[in-house]
Design a protein around this motif. Structure first.
Motif, PDB file in Angstrom:
ATOM      1  N   PHE A 195       0.831  -1.208   0.000  1.00  0.00           N
ATOM      2  CA  PHE A 195       0.000   0.000   0.000  1.00  0.00           C
ATOM      3  C   PHE A 195       0.863   1.255   0.000  1.00  0.00           C
ATOM      4  CE2 PHE A 195      -1.950   3.417   2.476  1.00  0.00           C
ATOM      5  CZ  PHE A 195      -3.120   3.613   1.774  1.00  0.00           C
ATOM      6  N   TRP A 196       1.955   1.227   0.767  1.00  0.00           N
ATOM      7  CA  TRP A 196       2.799   2.413   0.901  1.00  0.00           C
ATOM      8  C   TRP A 196       3.517   2.725  -0.411  1.00  0.00           C
ATOM      9  CZ3 TRP A 196       0.991   4.150   5.181  1.00  0.00           C
ATOM     10  CH2 TRP A 196       0.596   3.245   6.178  1.00  0.00           C
ATOM     11  N   ALA A 197       3.959   1.689  -1.123  1.00  0.00           N
ATOM     12  CA  ALA A 197       4.622   1.902  -2.409  1.00  0.00           C
ATOM     13  C   ALA A 197       3.662   2.514  -3.425  1.00  0.00           C
ATOM     14  CB  ALA A 197       5.181   0.582  -2.933  1.00  0.00           C
ATOM     15  N   LEU A 198       2.398   2.088  -3.390  1.00  0.00           N
ATOM     16  CA  LEU A 198       1.397   2.611  -4.313  1.00  0.00           C
ATOM     17  C   LEU A 198       0.997   4.046  -3.958  1.00  0.00           C
ATOM     18  CD1 LEU A 198      -0.741  -0.621  -4.428  1.00  0.00           C
ATOM     19  CD2 LEU A 198       0.262   0.427  -6.448  1.00  0.00           C
ATOM     20  N   PHE A 199       1.062   4.359  -2.672  1.00  0.00           N
ATOM     21  CA  PHE A 199       0.595   5.670  -2.224  1.00  0.00           C
ATOM     22  C   PHE A 199       1.677   6.742  -2.325  1.00  0.00           C
ATOM     23  CE2 PHE A 199      -0.739   8.799   0.977  1.00  0.00           C
ATOM     24  CZ  PHE A 199      -2.025   9.026   0.535  1.00  0.00           C
ATOM     25  N   HIS A 200       2.935   6.339  -2.188  1.00  0.00           N
ATOM     26  CA  HIS A 200       4.020   7.325  -2.251  1.00  0.00           C
ATOM     27  C   HIS A 200       4.227   7.818  -3.677  1.00  0.00           C
ATOM     28  CE1 HIS A 200       5.900   5.469   1.633  1.00  0.00           C
ATOM     29  NE2 HIS A 200       4.829   6.208   1.880  1.00  0.00           N
ATOM     30  N   GLY A 209     -22.407   3.857  10.095  1.00  0.00           N
ATOM     31  CA  GLY A 209     -22.211   3.123   8.850  1.00  0.00           C
ATOM     32  C   GLY A 209     -20.844   3.376   8.248  1.00  0.00           C
ATOM     33  N   VAL A 210     -20.394   4.643   8.293  1.00  0.00           N
ATOM     34  CA  VAL A 210     -19.059   4.981   7.783  1.00  0.00           C
ATOM     35  C   VAL A 210     -17.982   4.260   8.585  1.00  0.00           C
ATOM     36  CG1 VAL A 210     -17.410   6.858   7.455  1.00  0.00           C
ATOM     37  CG2 VAL A 210     -19.821   7.222   6.907  1.00  0.00           C
ATOM     38  N   ALA A 211     -18.127   4.287   9.920  1.00  0.00           N
ATOM     39  CA  ALA A 211     -17.140   3.624  10.773  1.00  0.00           C
ATOM     40  C   ALA A 211     -17.127   2.116  10.537  1.00  0.00           C
ATOM     41  CB  ALA A 211     -17.441   3.931  12.240  1.00  0.00           C
ATOM     42  N   ALA A 212     -18.316   1.507  10.430  1.00  0.00           N
ATOM     43  CA  ALA A 212     -18.390   0.056  10.229  1.00  0.00           C
ATOM     44  C   ALA A 212     -17.755  -0.348   8.899  1.00  0.00           C
ATOM     45  CB  ALA A 212     -19.851  -0.397  10.278  1.00  0.00           C
ATOM     46  N   LEU A 213     -18.072   0.386   7.828  1.00  0.00           N
ATOM     47  CA  LEU A 213     -17.503   0.059   6.519  1.00  0.00           C
ATOM     48  C   LEU A 213     -15.995   0.291   6.500  1.00  0.00           C
ATOM     49  CD1 LEU A 213     -18.149  -0.903   3.654  1.00  0.00           C
ATOM     50  CD2 LEU A 213     -18.455   1.483   2.992  1.00  0.00           C
ATOM     51  N   SER A 214     -15.536   1.326   7.195  1.00  0.00           N
ATOM     52  CA  SER A 214     -14.093   1.596   7.249  1.00  0.00           C
ATOM     53  C   SER A 214     -13.351   0.468   7.958  1.00  0.00           C
ATOM     54  CB  SER A 214     -13.829   2.924   7.967  1.00  0.00           C
ATOM     55  OG  SER A 214     -14.457   3.992   7.287  1.00  0.00           O
ATOM     56  N   ILE A 215     -13.924  -0.045   9.043  1.00  0.00           N
ATOM     57  CA  ILE A 215     -13.290  -1.148   9.778  1.00  0.00           C
ATOM     58  C   ILE A 215     -13.260  -2.408   8.925  1.00  0.00           C
ATOM     59  CG2 ILE A 215     -13.541  -2.685  11.769  1.00  0.00           C
ATOM     60  CD1 ILE A 215     -14.693  -0.226  13.280  1.00  0.00           C
ATOM     61  N   VAL A 216     -14.377  -2.704   8.252  1.00  0.00           N
ATOM     62  CA  VAL A 216     -14.418  -3.871   7.363  1.00  0.00           C
ATOM     63  C   VAL A 216     -13.403  -3.712   6.230  1.00  0.00           C
ATOM     64  CG1 VAL A 216     -15.852  -5.133   5.703  1.00  0.00           C
ATOM     65  CG2 VAL A 216     -16.810  -4.452   7.904  1.00  0.00           C
ATOM     66  N   GLY A 217     -13.303  -2.486   5.703  1.00  0.00           N
ATOM     67  CA  GLY A 217     -12.328  -2.227   4.639  1.00  0.00           C
ATOM     68  C   GLY A 217     -10.902  -2.428   5.095  1.00  0.00           C
ATOM     69  N   LEU A 218     -10.590  -1.996   6.311  1.00  0.00           N
ATOM     70  CA  LEU A 218      -9.236  -2.197   6.845  1.00  0.00           C
ATOM     71  C   LEU A 218      -8.932  -3.685   7.027  1.00  0.00           C
ATOM     72  CD1 LEU A 218      -8.876   0.687   9.459  1.00  0.00           C
ATOM     73  CD2 LEU A 218      -7.543   0.362   7.379  1.00  0.00           C
ATOM     74  N   PHE A 219      -9.927  -4.432   7.541  1.00  0.00           N
ATOM     75  CA  PHE A 219      -9.738  -5.880   7.670  1.00  0.00           C
ATOM     76  C   PHE A 219      -9.455  -6.508   6.304  1.00  0.00           C
ATOM     77  CE2 PHE A 219     -11.706  -5.651  11.908  1.00  0.00           C
ATOM     78  CZ  PHE A 219     -10.892  -6.552  12.587  1.00  0.00           C
ATOM     79  N   TYR A 220     -10.196  -6.042   5.295  1.00  0.00           N
ATOM     80  CA  TYR A 220     -10.001  -6.580   3.947  1.00  0.00           C
ATOM     81  C   TYR A 220      -8.615  -6.241   3.406  1.00  0.00           C
ATOM     82  CZ  TYR A 220     -10.447  -7.021  -1.101  1.00  0.00           C
ATOM     83  OH  TYR A 220     -10.227  -7.338  -2.417  1.00  0.00           O
ATOM     84  N   LEU A 221      -8.171  -5.000   3.593  1.00  0.00           N
ATOM     85  CA  LEU A 221      -6.860  -4.578   3.099  1.00  0.00           C
ATOM     86  C   LEU A 221      -5.733  -5.346   3.784  1.00  0.00           C
ATOM     87  CD1 LEU A 221      -7.320  -0.701   2.836  1.00  0.00           C
ATOM     88  CD2 LEU A 221      -7.135  -2.329   0.960  1.00  0.00           C
ATOM     89  N   VAL A 222      -5.890  -5.606   5.077  1.00  0.00           N
ATOM     90  CA  VAL A 222      -4.865  -6.347   5.803  1.00  0.00           C
ATOM     91  C   VAL A 222      -4.758  -7.778   5.282  1.00  0.00           C
ATOM     92  CG1 VAL A 222      -4.293  -7.300   8.081  1.00  0.00           C
ATOM     93  CG2 VAL A 222      -4.967  -4.930   7.879  1.00  0.00           C
ATOM     94  N   SER A 223      -5.855  -8.311   4.750  1.00  0.00           N
ATOM     95  CA  SER A 223      -5.832  -9.692   4.235  1.00  0.00           C
ATOM     96  C   SER A 223      -5.166  -9.815   2.872  1.00  0.00           C
ATOM     97  CB  SER A 223      -7.262 -10.238   4.143  1.00  0.00           C
ATOM     98  OG  SER A 223      -7.970  -9.604   3.076  1.00  0.00           O
ATOM     99  N   LEU A 224      -4.972  -8.686   2.161  1.00  0.00           N
ATOM    100  CA  LEU A 224      -4.392  -8.737   0.825  1.00  0.00           C
ATOM    101  C   LEU A 224      -2.900  -9.040   0.896  1.00  0.00           C
ATOM    102  CD1 LEU A 224      -6.049  -5.661  -0.949  1.00  0.00           C
ATOM    103  CD2 LEU A 224      -6.643  -8.068  -1.227  1.00  0.00           C
ATOM    104  N   LYS A 225      -2.422  -9.731  -0.128  1.00  0.00           N
ATOM    105  CA  LYS A 225      -0.991 -10.018  -0.250  1.00  0.00           C
ATOM    106  C   LYS A 225      -0.559  -9.856  -1.699  1.00  0.00           C
ATOM    107  CE  LYS A 225      -0.343 -13.130   3.683  1.00  0.00           C
ATOM    108  NZ  LYS A 225       0.141 -14.461   4.121  1.00  0.00           N
ATOM    109  N   SER A 226       0.693  -9.476  -1.878  1.00  0.00           N
ATOM    110  CA  SER A 226       1.284  -9.365  -3.217  1.00  0.00           C
ATOM    111  C   SER A 226       2.468 -10.317  -3.277  1.00  0.00           C
ATOM    112  CB  SER A 226       1.719  -7.920  -3.481  1.00  0.00           C
ATOM    113  OG  SER A 226       2.382  -7.817  -4.723  1.00  0.00           O
ATOM    114  N   PHE A 227       2.253 -11.476  -3.901  1.00  0.00           N
ATOM    115  CA  PHE A 227       3.269 -12.523  -3.977  1.00  0.00           C
ATOM    116  C   PHE A 227       3.820 -12.873  -2.594  1.00  0.00           C
ATOM    117  CE2 PHE A 227       3.051 -11.125  -8.318  1.00  0.00           C
ATOM    118  CZ  PHE A 227       3.203 -12.307  -9.030  1.00  0.00           C
ATOM    119  N   GLY A 228       2.885 -13.056  -1.657  1.00  0.00           N
ATOM    120  CA  GLY A 228       3.257 -13.456  -0.310  1.00  0.00           C
ATOM    121  C   GLY A 228       3.604 -12.312   0.617  1.00  0.00           C
ATOM    122  N   THR A 229       3.679 -11.085   0.113  1.00  0.00           N
ATOM    123  CA  THR A 229       4.020  -9.928   0.942  1.00  0.00           C
ATOM    124  C   THR A 229       2.752  -9.257   1.457  1.00  0.00           C
ATOM    125  OG1 THR A 229       6.031  -9.517  -0.345  1.00  0.00           O
ATOM    126  CG2 THR A 229       5.192  -7.702   0.987  1.00  0.00           C
TER     127      THR A 229
END
Length: 513
Positions: free
Chosen positions: A290-295, A450-470
């Protein structure tokens, strides 16, 4: 009997369709064979394969090699080779040279790339812009690297614009792109490997890495993923990116796409792997977080206080782009008590004649903003900015005067839309724009909760993502020992280590005295 009929019908409809190979079986078998020593058989074989004379850009020239007194012919694709070089350095010496010699390499002034005997391999080389020479009585074919394909020169980057730093960008020529990287990394450990990934179009993908840094397990994983691709044609790196992603339907990208050679070189120096492809004016960096994409690449060209200020603005823009519209909806619909009385009276006055609820107002203007944005990109460049500015001014002013939209909504949408432009990565920009609509709907149904709930679910989803094991949020979570270039950037003298999540062979980037 009835059961047998039903069973056979179910098997017919439920089974996967079987498609037979439509290619000419004779050509497939022919390409597995070696060339003949007989001149006539070779020329007929390749005229048949390339459909000569029907295929007008494939050229065959027959002549006699004077010094050997043997018949020969060359075959090449005229639109892909340097014809002047072929005539001057290959054909002319073979025809005019009278000095006795038994080797083709001693006659021609152009270096022989290699010799090939397999018909299929020779065909593949010809389709890449190679010139092939066949000599009567010789059991091998001589190939020459005469490729010359016209294309753009090296120009400025269009999508990743920076004020300070290098301006050059990749183009569609693979040789130019490799040269741009090698110009920045003058190191014998920089490896460029070629892999063919498609059957019919035979597109090459180049894997670029530094062998004394790269993690061998990560490199092998990427090679296995490329080898597993089974398709006829991938014409561009952006299409290949979708084949390589572990979650191609994910809203957020897990691969970094850049058109800047300086950015690619900086990732290579950290231990990443870069993919290049012909006809693609960009490259893919693996793995990506995420940081590489955002910088932005400009963060490192500016002095540390300036770079951190721009980075802070980018994080603020991310927050505004995601939540400005949704907070407006949540506060006006569900949490009116959060607004000071004077501001509440002013907002109520502007909304007095507006017939729509706030969520409809916001959605109408968000969609209008996206339409204007896309229209400005698709129309011819001289009038694109004009359409964007004039369209926004006219549409907003007319909507307010017609009492369809309240003036404060125009301010909210303008802030939200302008903030999204600060995010430079195209894929991340799309992810933020789409996420904004999801958060707007959540705010319309449940307000701040609703904003808070969706944001928390979104963070959980982002944490589950991996890029070639990273992990996507590495090295913040899970924590890795690295240069700590995340929220803020330290002075260059403090960046002593490469990213820990890459597990490179050499973790130390610079040693302190």
């Amino acid at each position: 009997m009835r059961r047998k009929i039903l069973k056979s019908l179910n098997k017919t409809f439920n089974s996967e369709p079987q498609f037979s190979e439509q290619s000419n079986a004779n050509d497939i078998e022919l390409k597995k064979q070696d060339i003949s020593r007989h001149y006539a058989q070779n020329i007929e074989t390749f005229k048949s394969i390339f459909s000569i004379p029907k295929n007008i850009d494939v050229k065959v020239r027959e002549f006699t090699i004077r010094s050997l007194n043997l018949r020969a012919f060359i075959i090449y694709i005229g639109t892909m080779v340097d014809t002047d070089q072929v005539q001057r350095s290959i054909v002319k010496p073979l025809i005019e040279n009278e000095q006795p010699s038994r080797k083709i390499q001693d006659i021609v002034s152009f270096p022989v790339g290699k010799t090939i005997i397999n018909i299929g391999e020779i065909t593949e080389n010809i389709t890449r812009g190679i010139t092939a020479l066949f000599v009567d009585g010789d059991h091998q074919c001589y190939v020459f690297e005469t490729t010359k394909i016209e294309g753009r020169g090296i120009e400025k980057s269009d999508n990743e614009v920076i004020v300070k730093g290098a301006k050059e960008a990749f183009n569609e020529k693979l040789a130019d792109n490799i040269a741009l990287i090698r110009k920045k990394i003058k190191n014998e450990n920089l490896i460029v490997e070629a892999h063919v990934i498609t059957k019919r179009s035979r597109n090459d993908v180049l894997i670029v890495y530094e062998k004394d840094l790269v993690n061998d397990e990560l490199l092998q994983k990427i090679k296995n993923r490329l080898a597993s691709i089974d398709t006829d044609s991938i014409l561009d790196l952006s299409i290949l990116e979708q084949y390589l992603e572990e979650r191609p339907r994910s809203l957020f990208p897990t691969l970094l796409n850049t058109e800047r050679p300086d950015r690619a070189a900086s990732f290579l120096e950290e231990g990443h792997i870069v993919l290049l492809m012909s006809n693609s004016p960009n490259c893919i960096v693996l793995p990506a977080t995420f940081w590489a994409l955002f910088h932005s690449p400009e963060d490192h060209y500016l002095r540390t206080p300036y770079g951190n200020f721009i980075r802070f603005l980018r994080f603020l823009a991310l927050f505004i782009s995601l939540f400005a519209s949704s907070f407006y909806i949540a506060i006006t619909n569900y949490h009116v008590g959060m607004i000071p009385p004077d501001l509440l009276m002013a907002m109520a006055g502007t909304r007095e004649r507006v017939p729509f609820p706030s969520i409809i107002e916001i959605l109408m203007m968000e969609i209008a903003f996206e339409l204007i944005r896309e229209a400005g990109l698709r129309v011819p460049s001289p009038i694109g900015p004009t359409i964007g500015i004039v369209g926004a001014l006219i549409l907003g002013q007319a909507a307010v005067q017609a009492n369809i939209i309240s003036p404060i909504v125009i301010i909210v949408i303008a802030l939200s839309g302008l903030s999204s432009f600060i995010i430079s990565d195209t894929s991340m920009n799309f992810a933020i724009r789409i996420s904004r609509f999801l958060i707007i709907f959540a705010a319309g149904f449940l307000g701040i909760y609703g904003v808070a709930a969706l944001s928390i679910v979104g963070l959980f989803y982002l944490v589950s993502l991996k890029s070639f094991g990273t992990p996507y949020f590495a090295p913040m979570t899970p924590h890795f020992f690295s240069g700590k270039d995340l929220l803020i950037r330290h002075v260059p003298m403090k960046a002593s280590f490469r990213p820990g999540y890459l597990k490179t062979k050499d973790m130390v980037k610079q040693r302190k005295d």
